[in-house]
Design an enzyme around this catalytic site. Structure first.
Site, PDB file in Angstrom:
ATOM      1  CG  ASP A 157      47.034  33.591   1.155  1.00 41.75           C
ATOM      2  OD1 ASP A 157      47.872  34.476   1.412  1.00 41.75           O
ATOM      3  OD2 ASP A 157      46.848  32.605   1.888  1.00 41.75           O
ATOM      4  CE  LYS A 194      54.505  33.424   4.793  1.00 37.75           C
ATOM      5  NZ  LYS A 194      54.940  32.546   5.826  1.00 37.75           N
ATOM      6  CE1 TYR A 216      48.312  26.276   7.287  1.00 38.78           C
ATOM      7  CE2 TYR A 216      49.835  28.094   6.954  1.00 38.78           C
ATOM      8  CZ  TYR A 216      49.074  27.299   7.794  1.00 38.78           C
ATOM      9  OH  TYR A 216      49.098  27.541   9.152  1.00 38.78           O
TER      10      TYR A 216
HETATM   11  N1  PLP Z   1      48.794  32.305   3.625  1.00 38.33           N
HETATM   12  C1  PLP Z   1      49.919  31.833   3.094  1.00 38.33           C
HETATM   13  C2  PLP Z   1      50.058  31.740   1.607  1.00 38.33           C
HETATM   14  C3  PLP Z   1      50.974  31.447   3.919  1.00 38.33           C
HETATM   15  O1  PLP Z   1      52.108  30.968   3.367  1.00 38.33           O
HETATM   16  C4  PLP Z   1      50.816  31.557   5.317  1.00 38.33           C
HETATM   17  C5  PLP Z   1      51.898  31.150   6.220  1.00 38.33           C
HETATM   18  O2  PLP Z   1      52.875  30.557   5.862  1.00 38.33           O
HETATM   19  C6  PLP Z   1      49.615  32.058   5.826  1.00 38.33           C
HETATM   20  C7  PLP Z   1      48.620  32.430   4.958  1.00 38.33           C
HETATM   21  C8  PLP Z   1      49.410  32.203   7.301  1.00 38.33           C
HETATM   22  O3  PLP Z   1      50.176  33.243   7.796  1.00 38.33           O
HETATM   23  P1  PLP Z   1      50.569  33.290   9.347  1.00 38.33           P
HETATM   24  O4  PLP Z   1      51.459  32.123   9.599  1.00 38.33           O
HETATM   25  O5  PLP Z   1      51.220  34.625   9.508  1.00 38.33           O
HETATM   26  O6  PLP Z   1      49.285  33.199  10.116  1.00 38.33           O
END
Ligand code: PLP
Length: 427
Positions: free
Chosen positions: A237, A265, A142
């Protein structure tokens, strides 16, 4: 007294599903969510006054526990000077210097407001820099809710059985190619066929949105080599893994140098923050130094920067990650031992302060294994723990997080609670 149930009833009339982010609605595990009134250390308290030991940590940011005084006081100091300026401010520069000093692959950085913005912007940069259109992602990973990523996605998308969302135009989805995670032969085959058309490959270097699945030995290195060979940008990511699995993120933990990295985060200390960064020659292509456009009214917000900087200070304390990893090992070994005692098929994954619990005897290394696990058993376990005041992520497809506020006593209590719940599942 306001109750969780009353609030949820009101919320459902006004917010889709009663929430502002899908997994919070408890649809996967059943039942209704609780509404948090306050949080401190390893605990949340709901509006009815019930206390929960929290292993979700606001989905990752709360690595030093909730409401840490150093973070709170930094925010209090910042807000006295105003909430947003719309001009550059010193804290943005300090933040960039801090990230660059902690993450060697990052020469330059751009602050944004969420992980989703970070990944969307990194992909635009990859496309702009390479002049190519297609991207590769992994099943069950994700990367936020941008159109390019809601194709065989993890987290809430997986939980609700819509890994590819309606509303994502086919033309957009067609540019996103997907691969099975931890399968290097599949990646080699795809690169042999499509390598010349690929702008970037984006990966959670430790998958955390189909539960927690670490990369197999050598897997990330093999992807690095494939990307280099085909001129494809490797994008890590690290929204979840950054500053969580190690101070330098998964790239330090596994010794891999990506071209671009996305953060979120933890760098916001609990405020809405994301960032992307990488090699200077790439980052200089972002506006206004280059032609690839990306902007944000509130990006680099002084209050968010203050929270993030305070957090980044705390996690640089000597021994912080060794200690956190030891706590995570204690917790997961303890829960595993209780499962074995009760005769429940069970396995755990963990990297640094990130963990996954699986109701199977197998070691889980793939999306297929994660999605064919015993979700019903997880859901019963989740509710047993919740009733007894331990809050795990409300889905079988989410990783768990330990913070430095989860001390030995808290962890021992959680293990004992897990023992009770396993025994009750077998009764
Ligand atoms: N990338 C990863 C690995 C994530 O776990 C998340 C959210 O949980 C995101 C991107 C998206 O971040 P946000 O919820 O701050 O948009």
């Amino acid at each position: 007294m306001t109750t969780n149930h009353d609030l949820f009833a009101r919320a459902q009339k006004l917010l889709p599903g009663g929430v502002n982010s899908p997994v919070r609605a408890f649809r996967s595990v059943g039942g209704e969510p609780f509404f948090t009134e306050r949080a401190d250390g390893p605990y949340l308290w709901d509006v009815e006054g019930k206390r929960y030991t929290d292993y979700v940590g606001s989905w990752g940011p709360m690595i030093v526990g909730h409401n840490h005084p150093a973070v709170r006081e930094a925010v209090e100091r910042a807000i006295r000077n105003g909430l947003s300026f719309g001009t550059p401010c010193a804290a943005e520069v300090t933040m960039a210097e801090t990230i660059v000093s902690l993450i060697p692959s990052v020469d330059m950085v751009r602050m944004v407001n969420s992980g989703t913005e970070a990944t969307m912007s990194a992909i635009r940069l990859a496309r702009g820099a390479t002049g190519r259109s297609k991207i590769v992602k992994f099943e069950g990973c994700y990367h936020g809710h941008g159109d390019s990523f809601l194709v065989k996605a993890g987290s809430g998308a997986l939980t609700f059985g819509v890994p590819t969302s309606p509303g994502v135009p086919k033309a957009s989805a067609d540019l996103t190619l997907t691969l099975p995670y931890n399968d290097i032969d599949a990646a080699k085959l795809l690169f042999a066929q499509e390598g010349k058309e690929l702008a970037g490959l984006i990966i959670e270097p430790v998958a955390g949105n189909m539960n927690c699945i670490p990369p197999k030995d050598g897997y990330l290195q093999a992807l690095r080599e494939l990307c280099t060979e085909h001129g494809v940008l490797l994008i890590f990511d690290e929204v979840m893994t950054g500053f969580r699995v190690a101070l330098g993120g998964a790239q330090a933990y596994y010794g891999i140098t990506p071209d671009l990295t996305c953060f979120g985060k933890i760098i916001g200390g609990g405020m809405p923050v994301g960032a992307y960064g990488g090699r200077q020659d790439l980052m200089e292509q972002i506006a206004p130094s280059g032609p690839i456009y990306q902007a944000g009214t509130l990006s680099g917000n002084p209050v968010a920067m203050a929270a993030g900087l305070a957090m980044l200070q705390l996690i640089q304390a000597p021994g912080f990650y060794d200690d956190l990893t030891a706590r995570t090992v204690r917790l997961t070994d303890g829960i595993l031992a209780e499962a074995k005692k009760a005769g429940v098929p069970f396995s755990v994954n963990r990297v640094g302060a990130m963990f996954g619990l699986f109701f199977t005897d197998e070691t889980v290394e793939s999306y297929t294994q994660a999605t064919t696990g015993d979700v019903a058993a997880f859901n019963r376990f989740f509710h047993g723990m919740l009733e007894r005041g331990v809050y795990l992520a409300p889905s079988a497809f989410e990783a768990g997080f330990v913070s430095s506020a989860h001390d030995d006593a808290v962890i021992a209590a959680t293990i004992a609670t897990a023992g009770e719940v396993f025994a009750s599942l077998q009764a």
